[in-house]
Design an enzyme around this catalytic site. Structure first.
Site, PDB file in Angstrom:
ATOM      1  N   TYR A 117       0.861  -1.167   0.222  1.00  0.00           N
ATOM      2  CA  TYR A 117       0.115  -0.117   0.036  1.00  0.00           C
ATOM      3  C   TYR A 117       1.025   1.268   0.049  1.00  0.00           C
ATOM      4  O   TYR A 117       0.357   2.487   0.094  1.00  0.00           O
ATOM      5  CB  TYR A 117      -0.953  -0.014   1.059  1.00  0.00           C
ATOM      6  CG  TYR A 117      -1.935  -1.129   1.215  1.00  0.00           C
ATOM      7  CD1 TYR A 117      -3.075  -0.979   0.394  1.00  0.00           C
ATOM      8  CD2 TYR A 117      -1.949  -2.212   2.135  1.00  0.00           C
ATOM      9  CE1 TYR A 117      -4.015  -1.967   0.229  1.00  0.00           C
ATOM     10  CE2 TYR A 117      -2.979  -2.928   2.095  1.00  0.00           C
ATOM     11  CZ  TYR A 117      -3.886  -3.123   1.300  1.00  0.00           C
ATOM     12  OH  TYR A 117      -4.993  -4.015   1.167  1.00  0.00           O
ATOM     13  N   TYR A 498     -11.664  -0.653   0.023  1.00  0.00           N
ATOM     14  CA  TYR A 498     -11.639  -0.054   1.303  1.00  0.00           C
ATOM     15  C   TYR A 498     -10.286   0.263   1.447  1.00  0.00           C
ATOM     16  O   TYR A 498     -10.231   1.116   2.685  1.00  0.00           O
ATOM     17  CB  TYR A 498     -11.979  -1.337   2.172  1.00  0.00           C
ATOM     18  CG  TYR A 498     -11.043  -2.036   3.010  1.00  0.00           C
ATOM     19  CD1 TYR A 498     -10.433  -1.913   4.132  1.00  0.00           C
ATOM     20  CD2 TYR A 498     -10.171  -3.036   2.046  1.00  0.00           C
ATOM     21  CE1 TYR A 498      -9.287  -2.542   4.489  1.00  0.00           C
ATOM     22  CE2 TYR A 498      -9.014  -3.854   2.784  1.00  0.00           C
ATOM     23  CZ  TYR A 498      -8.708  -3.260   3.880  1.00  0.00           C
ATOM     24  OH  TYR A 498      -7.492  -4.025   4.327  1.00  0.00           O
ATOM     25  N   ARG A 499      -9.398   0.307   0.889  1.00  0.00           N
ATOM     26  CA  ARG A 499      -7.878   0.506   1.088  1.00  0.00           C
ATOM     27  C   ARG A 499      -7.070   0.326  -0.368  1.00  0.00           C
ATOM     28  O   ARG A 499      -7.452  -0.455  -1.078  1.00  0.00           O
ATOM     29  CB  ARG A 499      -7.276  -0.300   2.343  1.00  0.00           C
ATOM     30  CG  ARG A 499      -6.064  -0.320   2.811  1.00  0.00           C
ATOM     31  CD  ARG A 499      -5.851  -1.022   3.858  1.00  0.00           C
ATOM     32  NE  ARG A 499      -4.550  -1.303   4.571  1.00  0.00           N
ATOM     33  CZ  ARG A 499      -4.232  -1.957   5.397  1.00  0.00           C
ATOM     34  NH1 ARG A 499      -4.949  -2.929   5.657  1.00  0.00           N
ATOM     35  NH2 ARG A 499      -2.933  -2.031   6.218  1.00  0.00           N
TER      36      ARG A 499
END
Length: 571
Positions: A117, A498-499
């Site tokens: 991420y 969501y991410r």
């Protein structure tokens, strides 16, 4: 500073040469030197590192704080100008006030292991990374009677696990761990990560925070806002508006301590796996699971994994298919691999909690629910070989940190990872639709589809892992393009993530655009009120402060990224 003293095996030679410094936006080298002198005056030289060293990627155990080890853009784009390590809340306040004085953006990280991420990399090149976990790593309190704890940012899952054992509570209180135990408990919760026990919603099981706001003021949320409160970790809210949510996946403050609920030992656990042989079993399996999750017959957060995902923990693609030539694995080869490893197309991992008198009859009920699915197979730990992934899941379900998930990095050489993480209803039709969409796009862009559904009562996190060879820039660029196409495809079908990776935050945020982007306008209003100078994580989750908006900082995969200016000199 070096990215890491432990360069990763990425096919690149180890870098040793120093680089030109990437400066914060609008800051000259002379201004930066003066700002660093000012920072050293109250932080000391030993807690500050200038990021003009080589960019070595390190590995999971030795994380690079200088840049994104799994970069999808150029390696020197998401890059820090310096790293500062506070030792207290007072230090954090002082650093925040310093940043306001010099108009230098900050990027706080807990540990920096948010790999896939963006890791520890800042969204705005030249930001100063705050390494919150290096010195602020204390377990401030554990209460056996209320099954709660209070932690600083640097406490890892394995650290909390070992601490509970050390103080004699290891068999009384269980923690909830994600797939890997080296990350920050606080950091994972703030990013709304998940685990696998009944306490698997990490954000949902936090209770009370201490936060340094962008102006340097400290606030405590929940019952700890009451001086002398004796129930700070007992009740999540306070009187009046509950504000905790504006600090989750957000850039509105720096959390310096956080309370969590732990799980009392339930008196036993029965981990199990259910294998579904056929690809089309996905619909029936998910629809059978839905009422079981809603009724809490299954009390944990189980996972429904692609069988090939399990195979990736047992061997590399080259082990199974030496002739692959970098191509995605076709279904006939998949079938051969699954048969070789005695796996099904889908494998469900779950656990039942409580003494044998509860789990044994419940296991019989669970089996009866799935018995109608052709060729379904039910297995406990005693039914599988020692190398089976079920043993790792059993440890995780019991709150024991493990490292087995690192094994799938062997699937491709020099593996980097990206995650596509849409939410799905607990619906077989939706699951099939998402798998079909993701698999087709993965194959189109030359990658294997490797997906898992993490199942809660009313929704599923569908985590698709894209593994790419970091030594091949063209492959890295294809991975980014794949993610951008998937984001658009999912939004058209009504699914949102969501991410996401920091490079994709603008695009994902842009899909949540109901009512003329009302949600983003609200987030911007909050951001501008709390952070008028825009020094706190600009661009986090696609939310930009006023001074950055419309200046070309947004990334859409089409327009070139904002040019960053390296220094002309050396500090």
């Amino acid at each position: 500073m070096a990215g890491s003293t432990h360069p990763a095996n990425t096919g690149r030679s180890v870098e040793t040469a120093r680089r030109k410094l990437t400066l914060p936006p609008g800051i000259s080298l002379h201004q930066f030197e003066r700002a660093m002198d000012d920072l050293r005056s109250f932080m000391g030289t030993e807690h500050i590192e200038i990021n003009d060293g080589p960019l070595n990627d390190g590995d999971y155990y030795h994380t690079a704080l200088s840049h994104d080890s799994y970069s999808v853009m150029e390696r020197d784009y998401f890059i820090a100008s310096a790293v500062v390590s506070p030792g207290s809340t007072a230090d954090v306040q002082a650093i925040v006030r310093w940043a306001n004085k010099w108009k230098i953006p900050l990027w706080p990280v807990s540990i920096g292991r948010n790999l896939g991420y963006g890791g520890a990399a800042p969204r705005v090149p030249g930001s100063v990374v705050m390494n919150m976990g290096l010195r602020m790593n204390q377990i401030l309190n554990v209460d056996e009677h209320t099954a709660t704890c209070v932690l600083q940012p640097g406490v890892t899952y394995v650290g909390l696990y070992e601490h509970l054992k050390k103080i004699g509570l290891g068999d009384k209180l269980l923690i909830d761990v994600p797939d890997l135990g080296g990350g920050s408990v606080m950091g994972n919760a703030l990013d709304r990560g998940v685990g696998y026990t009944p306490m698997g919603d990490h954000w949902g099981n936090h209770c009370g925070m201490e936060v340094v706001l962008p102006n340097g003021e400290v606030v405590r949320t929940g019952m700890d806002a009451l001086p002398g409160s004796n129930c700070g970790q007992s009740y999540q809210h306070n009187f009046g508006p509950s504000v905790d949510g504006i600090f989750s996946q957000a850039s509105n403050g720096i959390v310096t301590r956080m309370g969590f609920w732990l799980m009392p030992n339930p008196g036993g656990m029965l981990p199990f796996m259910i294998t579904f042989k056929h690809r089309d079993d996905l619909i029936d399996a998910v629809d059978t699971l839905r009422p079981m999750m809603l009724s809490r017959l299954l009390g944990n957060i189980p996972s429904l994994r692609l069988g090939m995902w399990d195979a990736a923990t047992y061997g590399s693609k080259s082990d199974y298919w030496p002739e692959h030539g970098g191509r995605p694995v076709p279904e006939d080869i998949e079938d051969r691999i699954l048969e070789q490893e005695d796996l099904g197309a889908w494998v469900f991992y779950g656990a039942l909690y409580g003494p044998d008198s509860i789990t044994a009859p419940t296991w019989e009920v669970v089996k009866s629910k799935f018995a109608h699915i052709k060729d379904v197979r039910f297995q406990l730990r005693e039914d599988v070989p020692e190398r089976s992934y079920l043993h790792d899941r059993a440890a995780v379900f019991a709150g024991v940190p493990t490292w087995r998930e690192l094994d799938w990095h062997r699937w491709v050489p020099n593996a980097g990872e990206l995650f596509f993480a849409p939410i799905s209803p607990v619906s077989g039709v939706d699951a099939k639709k998402q798998v079909g969409m993701c698999k087709a796009r993965c194959i189109e862009y030359g990658f294997d589809y490797l997906g898992t559904f993490y199942i809660a009562a009313r929704e599923m996190h569908h985590i698709v892992t894209i593994l790419f060879d970091r030594a091949k820039p063209e492959e890295r660029r294809r991975a980014e393009k794949l993610l951008r196409v998937l984001i658009d495809d999912a939004a058209k079908l009504g699914y949102g993530e969501y991410r996401t990776h920091i490079a994709l935050g603008d695009q994902v945020a842009g899909t949540y655009n109901w009512n003329n982007n009302a949600l983003m306008r609200l987030n911007e209003t909050i951001k501008d009120a709390l952070d008028p100078n825009g020094i706190m994580q600009p661009g986090r989750s696609g939310v930009w402060p006023k001074s950055y908006r419309g200046q070309g900082w947004e990334l859409d995969g089409v327009n070139p990224p904002k040019v960053v200016r390296p220094s002309d000199g050396k500090l």
